[in-house]
Design an enzyme around this catalytic site. Sequence first.
Site, PDB file in Angstrom:
ATOM      1  N   TYR A   1       0.840  -1.197   0.000  1.00  0.00           N
ATOM      2  CA  TYR A   1       0.000   0.000   0.000  1.00  0.00           C
ATOM      3  C   TYR A   1       0.883   1.258   0.000  1.00  0.00           C
ATOM      4  O   TYR A   1       0.658   2.190  -0.773  1.00  0.00           O
ATOM      5  CB  TYR A   1      -0.934   0.006   1.218  1.00  0.00           C
ATOM      6  CG  TYR A   1      -1.714   1.276   1.353  1.00  0.00           C
ATOM      7  CD1 TYR A   1      -2.842   1.512   0.571  1.00  0.00           C
ATOM      8  CD2 TYR A   1      -1.312   2.272   2.241  1.00  0.00           C
ATOM      9  CE1 TYR A   1      -3.548   2.692   0.670  1.00  0.00           C
ATOM     10  CE2 TYR A   1      -2.006   3.445   2.354  1.00  0.00           C
ATOM     11  CZ  TYR A   1      -3.126   3.657   1.572  1.00  0.00           C
ATOM     12  OH  TYR A   1      -3.820   4.835   1.667  1.00  0.00           O
TER      13      TYR A   1
ATOM     14  N   GLU B   1     -11.393   5.431   5.644  1.00  0.00           N
ATOM     15  CA  GLU B   1     -11.070   6.388   6.722  1.00  0.00           C
ATOM     16  C   GLU B   1     -12.179   6.415   7.776  1.00  0.00           C
ATOM     17  O   GLU B   1     -11.907   6.480   8.970  1.00  0.00           O
ATOM     18  CB  GLU B   1     -10.846   7.792   6.161  1.00  0.00           C
ATOM     19  CG  GLU B   1      -9.628   7.939   5.278  1.00  0.00           C
ATOM     20  CD  GLU B   1      -8.306   7.871   6.013  1.00  0.00           C
ATOM     21  OE1 GLU B   1      -8.276   7.804   7.255  1.00  0.00           O
ATOM     22  OE2 GLU B   1      -7.270   7.890   5.324  1.00  0.00           O
TER      23      GLU B   1
ATOM     24  N   TRP C   1      -4.750   1.774  10.588  1.00  0.00           N
ATOM     25  CA  TRP C   1      -4.800   1.641   9.137  1.00  0.00           C
ATOM     26  C   TRP C   1      -4.421   0.229   8.692  1.00  0.00           C
ATOM     27  O   TRP C   1      -4.959  -0.275   7.710  1.00  0.00           O
ATOM     28  CB  TRP C   1      -3.903   2.690   8.483  1.00  0.00           C
ATOM     29  CG  TRP C   1      -4.145   2.787   7.025  1.00  0.00           C
ATOM     30  CD1 TRP C   1      -3.281   2.437   6.020  1.00  0.00           C
ATOM     31  CD2 TRP C   1      -5.332   3.249   6.378  1.00  0.00           C
ATOM     32  NE1 TRP C   1      -3.866   2.666   4.795  1.00  0.00           N
ATOM     33  CE2 TRP C   1      -5.133   3.167   4.990  1.00  0.00           C
ATOM     34  CE3 TRP C   1      -6.563   3.743   6.849  1.00  0.00           C
ATOM     35  CZ2 TRP C   1      -6.089   3.536   4.056  1.00  0.00           C
ATOM     36  CZ3 TRP C   1      -7.519   4.121   5.913  1.00  0.00           C
ATOM     37  CH2 TRP C   1      -7.278   3.999   4.541  1.00  0.00           C
TER      38      TRP C   1
END
Length: 173
Positions: free
Chosen positions: A16, A38, A46
Site C-alpha cells: 500500500y 477512513e 490503518w
Amino acid sequence: MSYCDWDTTDELCLRYHDEEWGVPVHDDRTQFEYLSLEVMQCGLNWTMMLHKREVMRTCFAGFDFDAVAGFGPDDVDRILATPGMICSRRKVEAIINNAQCFQRVREEFGSFDAYLWGFSDGKTILYNKHADGWIPVSNGLSARVAADLRRRGFKYLGPTTVYSHFETLCVSN
C-alpha cells in the site's frame, strides 16, 4: 525507500505504501473507497483497514457509491453479519449516508474529484516537513474541507480523518 513509522513487517502495508499512498487520485470510486476506509478506521488502525479492505469491498458493492447510496436497513444488517467485517452500525450507516452526500456533491460539481481538488486549485500540495518526521494530525485545509463536508451532511469526516485522506491523496500541507 523510506517508510517513516510504517509497519515494515507487513507485506500488505508495504505494498500500500509503495503503490497507493501519496499517489494523486482523480477517480471518484477510489475517492469514495478511501473516504469509507477512513470512516471505518476511526479509533482503529490503518493496518487493520488494509487487512479488512476486501471484506469491506464485498460489503459495500466494490465501493460503488451509487449502489451504496441505495442501501437500506437490511443491507446494514447484512454488512454487520458478514464474517470479518468491523461491527459498527454507526460507521456502516455513516458510509451509506456519505454515499448519498457524495452523489449530491457530484451533481453540484460534476465529480467529487472536482469538488475536493478545488480546495487546492487542482494542485498537489506536498507537506515539506514530512521527510523530517513531523506530521500533524490536521491542518487548516483539512479543517476547512471537514467543515464543508459536515455542512453537506457527511459523517465521521472531521479534520483529522480528512487530513488522513489528504495524506493518502498527496494533497496535505
